[in-house]
Motif scaffolding. Structure first.
Motif, PDB file in Angstrom:
ATOM      1  N   ALA A   1       0.809  -1.208   0.000  1.00 27.08           N
ATOM      2  CA  ALA A   1       0.000   0.000   0.000  1.00 27.08           C
ATOM      3  C   ALA A   1       0.849   1.268   0.000  1.00 27.08           C
ATOM      4  O   ALA A   1       0.311   2.369  -0.004  1.00 27.08           O
ATOM      5  CB  ALA A   1      -0.914   0.004   1.228  1.00 27.08           C
ATOM      6  N   ARG A   2       2.130   1.108   0.006  1.00 26.50           N
ATOM      7  CA  ARG A   2       3.016   2.235   0.189  1.00 26.50           C
ATOM      8  C   ARG A   2       3.208   2.999  -1.117  1.00 26.50           C
ATOM      9  O   ARG A   2       3.316   2.445  -2.175  1.00 26.50           O
ATOM     10  CB  ARG A   2       4.340   1.692   0.717  1.00 26.50           C
ATOM     11  N   SER A   3       3.271   4.320  -1.025  1.00 31.69           N
ATOM     12  CA  SER A   3       3.547   5.175  -2.185  1.00 31.69           C
ATOM     13  C   SER A   3       4.177   6.449  -1.675  1.00 31.69           C
ATOM     14  O   SER A   3       4.267   6.680  -0.474  1.00 31.69           O
ATOM     15  CB  SER A   3       2.270   5.479  -2.959  1.00 31.69           C
ATOM     16  N   LEU A   4       4.588   7.270  -2.597  1.00 29.43           N
ATOM     17  CA  LEU A   4       5.164   8.550  -2.202  1.00 29.43           C
ATOM     18  C   LEU A   4       4.200   9.696  -2.468  1.00 29.43           C
ATOM     19  O   LEU A   4       4.600  10.806  -2.781  1.00 29.43           O
ATOM     20  CB  LEU A   4       6.481   8.778  -2.955  1.00 29.43           C
ATOM     21  N   SER A   5       2.939   9.434  -2.336  1.00 29.38           N
ATOM     22  CA  SER A   5       1.960  10.511  -2.437  1.00 29.38           C
ATOM     23  C   SER A   5       1.990  11.338  -1.171  1.00 29.38           C
ATOM     24  O   SER A   5       2.697  11.045  -0.216  1.00 29.38           O
ATOM     25  CB  SER A   5       0.571   9.907  -2.636  1.00 29.38           C
ATOM     26  N   GLU A   6       1.206  12.393  -1.133  1.00 26.78           N
ATOM     27  CA  GLU A   6       1.209  13.282   0.033  1.00 26.78           C
ATOM     28  C   GLU A   6       0.678  12.572   1.274  1.00 26.78           C
ATOM     29  O   GLU A   6       0.989  12.961   2.398  1.00 26.78           O
ATOM     30  CB  GLU A   6       0.358  14.515  -0.262  1.00 26.78           C
ATOM     31  N   GLN A   7      -0.098  11.511   1.090  1.00 22.68           N
ATOM     32  CA  GLN A   7      -0.653  10.799   2.239  1.00 22.68           C
ATOM     33  C   GLN A   7       0.269   9.687   2.737  1.00 22.68           C
ATOM     34  O   GLN A   7      -0.056   9.012   3.699  1.00 22.68           O
ATOM     35  CB  GLN A   7      -2.019  10.198   1.887  1.00 22.68           C
ATOM     36  N   ALA A   8       1.391   9.447   2.055  1.00 23.13           N
ATOM     37  CA  ALA A   8       2.254   8.325   2.425  1.00 23.13           C
ATOM     38  C   ALA A   8       2.944   8.582   3.753  1.00 23.13           C
ATOM     39  O   ALA A   8       3.090   9.715   4.192  1.00 23.13           O
ATOM     40  CB  ALA A   8       3.285   8.073   1.331  1.00 23.13           C
ATOM     41  N   ASN A   9       3.380   7.514   4.374  1.00 17.43           N
ATOM     42  CA  ASN A   9       4.124   7.616   5.623  1.00 17.43           C
ATOM     43  C   ASN A   9       5.389   8.442   5.398  1.00 17.43           C
ATOM     44  O   ASN A   9       6.190   8.127   4.516  1.00 17.43           O
ATOM     45  CB  ASN A   9       4.491   6.195   6.083  1.00 17.43           C
ATOM     46  N   PRO A  10       5.631   9.494   6.181  1.00 19.38           N
ATOM     47  CA  PRO A  10       6.799  10.348   5.943  1.00 19.38           C
ATOM     48  C   PRO A  10       8.127   9.626   6.115  1.00 19.38           C
ATOM     49  O   PRO A  10       9.110   9.973   5.465  1.00 19.38           O
ATOM     50  CB  PRO A  10       6.633  11.470   6.971  1.00 19.38           C
ATOM     51  N   VAL A  11       8.178   8.621   6.997  1.00 24.33           N
ATOM     52  CA  VAL A  11       9.420   7.873   7.175  1.00 24.33           C
ATOM     53  C   VAL A  11       9.746   7.080   5.913  1.00 24.33           C
ATOM     54  O   VAL A  11      10.898   7.023   5.469  1.00 24.33           O
ATOM     55  CB  VAL A  11       9.324   6.948   8.399  1.00 24.33           C
ATOM     56  N   MET A  12       8.717   6.459   5.314  1.00 22.70           N
ATOM     57  CA  MET A  12       8.941   5.730   4.068  1.00 22.70           C
ATOM     58  C   MET A  12       9.380   6.665   2.955  1.00 22.70           C
ATOM     59  O   MET A  12      10.266   6.343   2.151  1.00 22.70           O
ATOM     60  CB  MET A  12       7.662   4.989   3.671  1.00 22.70           C
ATOM     61  N   ARG A  13       8.782   7.858   2.908  1.00 20.26           N
ATOM     62  CA  ARG A  13       9.150   8.830   1.883  1.00 20.26           C
ATOM     63  C   ARG A  13      10.595   9.275   2.080  1.00 20.26           C
ATOM     64  O   ARG A  13      11.346   9.430   1.120  1.00 20.26           O
ATOM     65  CB  ARG A  13       8.217  10.031   1.938  1.00 20.26           C
ATOM     66  N   LEU A  14      10.975   9.493   3.321  1.00 22.96           N
ATOM     67  CA  LEU A  14      12.346   9.905   3.611  1.00 22.96           C
ATOM     68  C   LEU A  14      13.335   8.833   3.188  1.00 22.96           C
ATOM     69  O   LEU A  14      14.368   9.132   2.565  1.00 22.96           O
ATOM     70  CB  LEU A  14      12.491  10.213   5.103  1.00 22.96           C
ATOM     71  N   LEU A  15      13.029   7.583   3.487  1.00 18.31           N
ATOM     72  CA  LEU A  15      13.934   6.499   3.123  1.00 18.31           C
ATOM     73  C   LEU A  15      14.023   6.347   1.615  1.00 18.31           C
ATOM     74  O   LEU A  15      15.114   6.177   1.052  1.00 18.31           O
ATOM     75  CB  LEU A  15      13.463   5.187   3.767  1.00 18.31           C
ATOM     76  N   ASP A  16      12.886   6.407   0.925  1.00 16.93           N
ATOM     77  CA  ASP A  16      12.904   6.309  -0.530  1.00 16.93           C
ATOM     78  C   ASP A  16      13.699   7.452  -1.153  1.00 16.93           C
ATOM     79  O   ASP A  16      14.479   7.259  -2.090  1.00 16.93           O
ATOM     80  CB  ASP A  16      11.472   6.322  -1.074  1.00 16.93           C
TER      81      ASP A  16
END
Length: 514
Positions: free
Chosen positions: A118-133
């Motif tokens: 379910a993970r993505s880099l949209s605005e609703q994504a988990n910020p930690v996942m976005r940071l790691l990506d």
């Protein structure tokens, strides 16, 4: 993340230092707009925003940005290469690393598949996942070999190793965020997220822009939490950087190239490459195998992991979880009638013993060993408890190498070193044509762009074998090797400085005095 932080050296080299620190603002001027108009917005701590582009001022665009920000905006024309780098800095903020679920499934999967799917880099994504990506994506864009996530009293610091040198990328505020970042890496590498007192090692694989990239993860407990180091193993980057892998492409001097090629065509024996982690040992062996592979010999390799695929060569990845270690794999390889064998690394006595026996029984063995110079390799084998006579009988040569950063071809200029500097390096005024880079957008403000290999080659003959087997003093062995024409790492690197390829600072960083 709302901002895409960039290496401060690269950004501040274009912007007024008194208005810093600067950062790229993709919140008020989104990445989509930056790509469309080829202009990025830089925000300073003590100054109004600046619009950076590689062309003359666009008054309509400038007025549009000012009306959007409700404040004056200055225009600055920058180098096109620098702009491309900055445009890429925010790209990972809104796009995911494609094919994550498929590549993880191919790598064995992990327990928490639902969260990943379910993970993505949209605005609703988990910020930690976005940071790691974003961190992983930026590392690939910058050509980083390692990503360091170091916990501090306030959070974490993220640094990249590019061309062998560490550089600050971004800081992470908040201890919980830092802990989640390390935990996320553990999940991806199938490590125990509940274990925080012992070191752990693992690996994971991602598919990025249609290619697979391997990452090796090392977790180490520290005073403020857990530190993580991610080694980036991008096979496609090696292919793109070197094309057809050859010794010429790696930058060795002509004498070393000719000697290594002759040694690689010997009927049996052992050729070892030594140096610290990240000095290009495995790449050198790949280049050597690529040159000698004609289809008339059977070549088998065992590696951890397979970093570069060689057509026509049987390559076996180590899998310690399944019991396939270097020593066990090497035993099986010898039953497959090989002519040439490459062992990714000799790291234990059992592997060393089998490799020596293979070299003594008619096989040509290539391998790497961690040692500081060519002479220290002998001590390493002695420390492993091997019979010294068998080692020197099997060993044809040892190649010790380092990677030197090269002066940036866009900003390097001639300069005259101080007489004291020349004297400290055994040179006289007028010897050499010296150059040094001022720093530009092409080299991220460092003055260096790219690296080349420098090496010392210890070729063993009967005289040297007798000295080593008799445990002669190391000074006597070194003197005998140099009387046979061996050049030290220091002298080879100093010659590169005198040709204007690199600097005295890089020489002293990489090599020791003879």
């Amino acid at each position: 993340m709302t901002d895409a932080a960039l290496d401060s050296t690269a950004l501040s080299s274009w912007l007024p230092a008194e208005s810093g620190p600067w950062h790229l603002d993709f919140e008020r001027w989104p990445q989509a707009q930056a790509l469309r108009w080829r202009a990025v917005l830089a925000a300073g701590a003590k100054s109004g925003p600046m619009l950076l582009a590689d062309r003359e001022p666009d008054l309509m665009l400038l007025q549009s940005v000012e009306s959007r920000l409700l404040c004056p905006v200055r225009w600055l024309r920058v180098d096109a290469a620098a702009l491309e780098h900055w445009l890429g800095a925010g790209e990972a903020d809104f796009r995911a690393l494609s094919g994550l679920e498929e590549s993880l499934a191919q790598n064995g999967g992990i327990n928490n598949v639902d969260d990943l799917s379910a993970r993505s880099l949209s605005e609703q994504a988990n910020p930690v996942m976005r940071l790691l990506d974003a961190t992983l994506y930026d590392a690939l864009q910058d050509g980083a070999s390692d990503i360091h996530i170091e916990c501090t009293a306030r959070g974490a610091v993220i640094r990249f190793r590019v061309d062998g040198v560490m550089s600050m990328v971004r800081s992470v505020d908040g201890i919980p965020v830092a802990e989640q970042l390390v935990s996320r890496l553990k999940v991806m590498a199938e490590l125990d997220i509940g274990e925080r007192r012992l070191p752990q090692d693992g690996r994971f694989k991602l598919r990025v822009q249609g290619r697979e990239v391997d990452f090796r993860l090392s977790i180490m407990p520290s005073v403020f939490g857990e530190d993580a180091v991610v080694r980036v193993l991008d096979r496609a980057n090696i292919e793109q950087e070197h094309g057809q892998l050859t010794l010429d492409a790696l930058g060795f001097d002509a004498s070393e190239r000719a000697a290594v090629r002759a040694l690689a065509r010997q009927p049996h024996g052992m050729l070892l490459v030594t140096g610290p982690t990240g000095s290009g040992k495995t790449t050198t062996l790949y280049a050597t195998l690529s040159e000698i592979h004609t289809g008339q010999d059977k070549i088998i390799t065992i590696e951890d992991p397979v970093e570069y695929q060689l057509p026509g060569v049987v390559q076996i990845p180590v899998n310690e979880k399944k019991g396939l270690t270097f020593s066990r794999g090497l035993r099986s390889i010898l039953r497959h009638d090989p002519d040439r064998v490459m062992v990714g690394e000799i790291r234990d006595p059992e592997t060393a013993q089998i490799a020596v026996q293979a070299a003594l029984t008619g096989h040509l063995v290539f391998s790497t060993v961690h040692a500081n110079n060519a002479f220290d390799v002998i001590g390493r084998f002695m420390h492993m408890g091997l019979d010294l006579y068998n080692v020197v009988s099997a060993l044809n040569a040892v190649l010790a190498q380092r990677l030197l950063r090269l002066n940036c071809s866009h900003c390097a200029k001639p300069f005259l070193p101080e007489p004291e500097v020349l004297a400290a390096h055994g040179l006289k005024p007028g010897e050499g044509l010296f150059k040094k880079g001022d720093g530009c957008g092409h080299c991220r403000g460092t003055g260096y762009k790219g690296r080349r290999a420098v090496a010392e080659l210890l070729k063993l003959d009967d005289g040297l074998r007798d000295l080593i087997a008799a445990r002669a003093p190391m000074s006597q062995i070194k003197e005998a090797a140099r009387s046979r024409g061996m050049r030290s790492l220091r002298s080879v690197a100093l010659a590169a400085v005198c040709r204007g390829e690199t600097t005295f600072e890089e020489l002293d960083r990489v090599t020791l005095d003879d």
